[in-house]
Design a protein around this motif. Structure first.
Motif, PDB file in Angstrom:
ATOM      1  N   UNK A   1     -41.547  -7.507 -10.839  1.00  0.00           N
ATOM      2  CA  UNK A   1     -40.948  -6.625 -11.838  1.00  0.00           C
ATOM      3  C   UNK A   1     -40.440  -5.338 -11.195  1.00  0.00           C
ATOM      4  N   UNK A   2     -41.213  -4.800 -10.248  1.00  0.00           N
ATOM      5  CA  UNK A   2     -40.801  -3.569  -9.566  1.00  0.00           C
ATOM      6  C   UNK A   2     -39.554  -3.786  -8.721  1.00  0.00           C
ATOM      7  N   UNK A   3     -39.400  -4.980  -8.172  1.00  0.00           N
ATOM      8  CA  UNK A   3     -38.279  -5.272  -7.277  1.00  0.00           C
ATOM      9  C   UNK A   3     -37.075  -5.872  -8.000  1.00  0.00           C
ATOM     10  N   UNK A   4     -37.154  -6.008  -9.315  1.00  0.00           N
ATOM     11  CA  UNK A   4     -36.041  -6.566 -10.080  1.00  0.00           C
ATOM     12  C   UNK A   4     -35.013  -5.475 -10.348  1.00  0.00           C
ATOM     13  N   UNK A   5     -33.967  -5.469  -9.552  1.00  0.00           N
ATOM     14  CA  UNK A   5     -32.908  -4.466  -9.637  1.00  0.00           C
ATOM     15  C   UNK A   5     -31.563  -5.171  -9.546  1.00  0.00           C
ATOM     16  N   UNK A   6     -30.486  -4.395  -9.588  1.00  0.00           N
ATOM     17  CA  UNK A   6     -29.142  -4.987  -9.536  1.00  0.00           C
ATOM     18  C   UNK A   6     -28.975  -5.891  -8.323  1.00  0.00           C
ATOM     19  N   UNK A   7     -29.330  -5.363  -7.151  1.00  0.00           N
ATOM     20  CA  UNK A   7     -29.037  -6.070  -5.899  1.00  0.00           C
ATOM     21  C   UNK A   7     -29.865  -7.333  -5.736  1.00  0.00           C
ATOM     22  N   UNK A   8     -31.166  -7.257  -6.000  1.00  0.00           N
ATOM     23  CA  UNK A   8     -32.015  -8.440  -5.827  1.00  0.00           C
ATOM     24  C   UNK A   8     -31.625  -9.538  -6.802  1.00  0.00           C
ATOM     25  N   UNK A   9     -31.249  -9.155  -8.025  1.00  0.00           N
ATOM     26  CA  UNK A   9     -30.810 -10.142  -9.008  1.00  0.00           C
ATOM     27  C   UNK A   9     -29.482 -10.762  -8.599  1.00  0.00           C
ATOM     28  N   UNK A  10     -28.547  -9.928  -8.144  1.00  0.00           N
ATOM     29  CA  UNK A  10     -27.225 -10.434  -7.757  1.00  0.00           C
ATOM     30  C   UNK A  10     -27.322 -11.413  -6.594  1.00  0.00           C
ATOM     31  N   UNK A  11     -28.097 -11.065  -5.577  1.00  0.00           N
ATOM     32  CA  UNK A  11     -28.226 -11.948  -4.412  1.00  0.00           C
ATOM     33  C   UNK A  11     -28.916 -13.252  -4.805  1.00  0.00           C
ATOM     34  N   UNK A  12     -29.964 -13.159  -5.620  1.00  0.00           N
ATOM     35  CA  UNK A  12     -30.685 -14.363  -6.034  1.00  0.00           C
ATOM     36  C   UNK A  12     -29.782 -15.314  -6.813  1.00  0.00           C
ATOM     37  N   UNK A  13     -29.052 -14.789  -7.777  1.00  0.00           N
ATOM     38  CA  UNK A  13     -28.214 -15.639  -8.616  1.00  0.00           C
ATOM     39  C   UNK A  13     -27.007 -16.198  -7.876  1.00  0.00           C
ATOM     40  N   UNK A  14     -26.645 -15.570  -6.755  1.00  0.00           N
ATOM     41  CA  UNK A  14     -25.502 -16.049  -5.978  1.00  0.00           C
ATOM     42  C   UNK A  14     -25.854 -17.241  -5.092  1.00  0.00           C
ATOM     43  N   UNK A  15     -27.154 -17.546  -4.941  1.00  0.00           N
ATOM     44  CA  UNK A  15     -27.585 -18.625  -4.052  1.00  0.00           C
ATOM     45  C   UNK A  15     -27.553 -19.976  -4.760  1.00  0.00           C
ATOM     46  N   UNK A  16     -27.447 -21.023  -3.952  1.00  0.00           N
ATOM     47  CA  UNK A  16     -27.507 -22.387  -4.449  1.00  0.00           C
ATOM     48  C   UNK A  16     -28.876 -22.977  -4.143  1.00  0.00           C
ATOM     49  N   UNK A  17     -29.601 -23.404  -5.153  1.00  0.00           N
ATOM     50  CA  UNK A  17     -30.917 -23.988  -4.949  1.00  0.00           C
ATOM     51  C   UNK A  17     -32.031 -22.991  -5.195  1.00  0.00           C
ATOM     52  N   UNK A  18     -33.130 -23.450  -5.772  1.00  0.00           N
ATOM     53  CA  UNK A  18     -34.221 -22.556  -6.161  1.00  0.00           C
ATOM     54  C   UNK A  18     -34.897 -21.890  -4.968  1.00  0.00           C
ATOM     55  N   UNK A  19     -35.043 -22.600  -3.851  1.00  0.00           N
ATOM     56  CA  UNK A  19     -35.696 -22.014  -2.679  1.00  0.00           C
ATOM     57  C   UNK A  19     -34.882 -20.849  -2.138  1.00  0.00           C
ATOM     58  N   UNK A  20     -33.573 -21.035  -2.034  1.00  0.00           N
ATOM     59  CA  UNK A  20     -32.714 -19.956  -1.544  1.00  0.00           C
ATOM     60  C   UNK A  20     -32.675 -18.787  -2.529  1.00  0.00           C
ATOM     61  N   UNK A  21     -32.724 -19.085  -3.804  1.00  0.00           N
ATOM     62  CA  UNK A  21     -32.731 -18.018  -4.800  1.00  0.00           C
ATOM     63  C   UNK A  21     -33.982 -17.156  -4.670  1.00  0.00           C
ATOM     64  N   UNK A  22     -35.131 -17.810  -4.483  1.00  0.00           N
ATOM     65  CA  UNK A  22     -36.388 -17.049  -4.357  1.00  0.00           C
ATOM     66  C   UNK A  22     -36.383 -16.197  -3.088  1.00  0.00           C
ATOM     67  N   UNK A  23     -35.958 -16.781  -1.980  1.00  0.00           N
ATOM     68  CA  UNK A  23     -35.908 -16.014  -0.730  1.00  0.00           C
ATOM     69  C   UNK A  23     -34.904 -14.879  -0.837  1.00  0.00           C
ATOM     70  N   UNK A  24     -33.759 -15.148  -1.451  1.00  0.00           N
ATOM     71  CA  UNK A  24     -32.760 -14.095  -1.635  1.00  0.00           C
ATOM     72  C   UNK A  24     -33.301 -12.934  -2.443  1.00  0.00           C
TER      73      UNK A  24
END
Length: 215
Positions: free
Chosen positions: A105-128
């Motif tokens: 929750x503390x790390x949920x910001x514009x950038x972390x959300x944008x990078x996560x949603x831009x990835x393909x696949x759940x593993x890459x989304x979590x790491x992003x």
């Protein structure tokens, strides 16, 4: 949190670079916070605890313009509402429980959300998400401290263009996603609404109106 392998390393690298670039404009926040009347340690605490660039800039912007503490907190809170909507999206990706949920929750910001949603696949989304969130947190707080310490030496931050750094970073994140006529049209409409509303409503409201246009 970081299951690195050949599949997820690109997401981690992207997250680290976004964190570094975003952290650089923490320098502008530190300088502007001191110019607005905050002490060095108040600026640092604000970055460490609030950790939401737009909300932080809104708070010190109201204070710098002579607004009250209540108005500053209200403007900051309005902008912070967007992170709650982000949380609805990333919660389904991360699937975390317990103390990790609080960290996420503390790390949920514009950038972390944008990078996560831009990835393909759940593993890459979590790491992003985690790579970006932690990278931004470390660099943002380090640069806030540096900017606050240098604030008095720099003089007026606006003379160096530091007041525009945050807007520039947000545009840099948004631009690569405007790949379709529909996306570009929505961005233009949201921007127009925000510009028209800015002189008429309190700080924080224009971006929420722009978000409604996007929805």
């Amino acid at each position: 949190m970081f299951p690195l392998n050949d599949e997820t390393r690109p997401a981690a690298r992207q997250g680290l670079w976004v964190g570094f670039a975003t952290g650089l404009y923490g320098l502008s926040f530190g300088a502007l916070a001191v110019a607005a009347g905050l002490s060095v340690w108040q600026a640092v605490a604000l970055s460490a605890l609030l950790f939401s660039g737009g909300s932080q800039f809104a708070l010190i912007g109201v204070l710098a313009s002579g607004g009250s503490g209540v108005a500053a907190v209200a403007a900051s809170s309005l902008l912070g509402l967007r992170n709650g909507f982000y949380g609805l999206q990333v919660a389904r990706i991360l699937e975390v429980r317990g103390w990790r949920r609080a960290v996420a929750a503390q790390l949920t910001i514009d950038e972390s959300t944008a990078v996560a949603l831009a990835q393909q696949g759940s593993a890459r989304q979590r790491v992003g998400f985690w790579a970006t969130g932690w990278s931004v947190y470390v660099f943002w707080n380090a640069m806030t401290l540096a900017g606050a310490l240098l604030g008095n030496a720099l003089g007026d931050p606006k003379a160096w263009g530091l007041d525009a750094a945050a807007s520039g970073a947000f545009i840099a994140l948004l631009w690569p996603r405007l790949t379709t006529p529909a996306a570009r049209g929505i961005a233009l409409a949201a921007g127009a609404v925000a510009l028209l509303a800015t002189p008429l409503v309190p700080p924080g409201i224009p971006i929420l109106l722009a978000a409604l246009v996007a929805v």
